[in-house]
Design an enzyme around this catalytic site. Sequence first.
Site: not given
Length: 351
Positions: A129, A160, A187-188, A233, A238, A244, A248
Amino acid sequence: MISIENIKKCSQILFTVVLLLTIAFISFLVYRGIKSNDLEYTQTHELINVTKRPKIVLLLWTWPLRYSFPLNRCPPEFDASDCLYTIDRDMYSSAHAVIIHHRNISTSKTLLPQIPRPPNQFWIWSNMESPSNSLNLVFLDNLINLTMSYRVDSDIPTPYGWLVSKNQDSKKYIIPKKSKLVAWMVSNWKKNSRRVKYYEDLKNYLNIDVFGKYHKPLSRTDYMKNISTYKFYLSFENSIHEDYITEKFWNNAFVSGAVPIVLGPPRKNYERFAPPESFIHVDDFNTTKELASYILDLDKNYQKYQQYFVWKSKYEVSHRGSFMLQYCKVCRALKEAPGYRTIPSIAEWFK
Ligand SMILES: *[C@@H]1O[C@H](CO)[C@@H](O)[C@H](O)[C@H]1NC(C)=O
Ligand SMILES: *[C@@H]1O[C@H](CO)[C@@H](O)[C@H](O)[C@H]1NC(C)=O
Ligand SMILES: *[C@@H]1O[C@H](CO)[C@@H](O)[C@H](O)[C@H]1NC(C)=O
Ligand SMILES: *[C@@H]1O[C@H](CO)[C@@H](O)[C@H](O)[C@H]1NC(C)=O
Ligand SMILES: *[C@@H]1O[C@H](CO)[C@@H](O)[C@H](O)[C@H]1NC(C)=O
């Protein structure tokens, strides 16, 4: 009263008992047989070969998040055969290293091991995270020896995703058939987040299909195919932090075959991982409107659009980012780790 009937019953029972005892005895012999060979079951029921018993014990303090996976199944390239991974806390005192997944201890310091720590035991901090979503980093002050995270400067970097050179003989990349313009899966949904504000502005100029919890549903099984029908896309992170760059980007855009429009760390940071001409960065434009007109222009110019896929002839995405494979990296890292290392403040470094 001894009747023929009773004698028959008795002998039937006796026979059954003898039969069961025999089965038990044979099973015992078979079990002994296995044990006397060089195989043995560990407490996690993994069959290990005792004559090459692993020397280094790695304890997973918890499974990461809600995932569990087979232990001691690391592919050979990880050079992990002399490590024994276990989830059994009874092995804490003999463990050379303990892997602590941040999310699973972050709500209370008491979730960390409370028993006295053996000298020279490594504690390895694992986290995927971003700092914005990592609570209570101060719990870790003066406790951790090695870091494992998506950050490139971690002791054990676990991004990732990343690119690898393509095999000579792998198939030519074909851009998936496109029928729609821009997709976003989210979603967030936080009204005041930078990405939602950016989207609210961008949608004034462009047709954007939004999928996820509060929008159009999209099934888990065919979302990749669905996204692949879009030209672009929105790989909007977030929160904005160095390195980071999440699934996605790697999965939802690169693997599905839609060009990523990224909102995240600066362009230079993305270029640490991917060719400059493989993505569109929101910072490349002075205004949202400017980005929108660039997208609409690309929509009309397929020649130019195709340029975003040139890199696919040389590279492909490796996103073997499963927790199992991340944890497989720990064995070698430990063998190469300095004899002594301690991190005064994860919070200071990670922020
Ligand atoms: C166990 O490992 C030893 C040494 O590598 C090997 O000789 C032996 O065949 C292995 N035994 C089994 C049952 O795999
Ligand atoms: C780890 O944390 C996640 C997310 O907070 C939770 O769903 C899961 O149950 C935890 N697992 C363990 C083993 O504590
Ligand atoms: C993608 O999802 C949308 C919305 O659920 C649906 O209307 C569309 O048919 C799907 N397309 C494909 C190619 O699956
Ligand atoms: C953004 O603004 C700068 C300075 O006003 C200008 O030089 C540049 O051309 C603009 N960028 C684009 C892509 O229009
Ligand atoms: C790991 O850090 C702890 C806490 O600072 C320290 O006591 C321990 O000696 C360190 N272990 C190694 C192997 O560096």
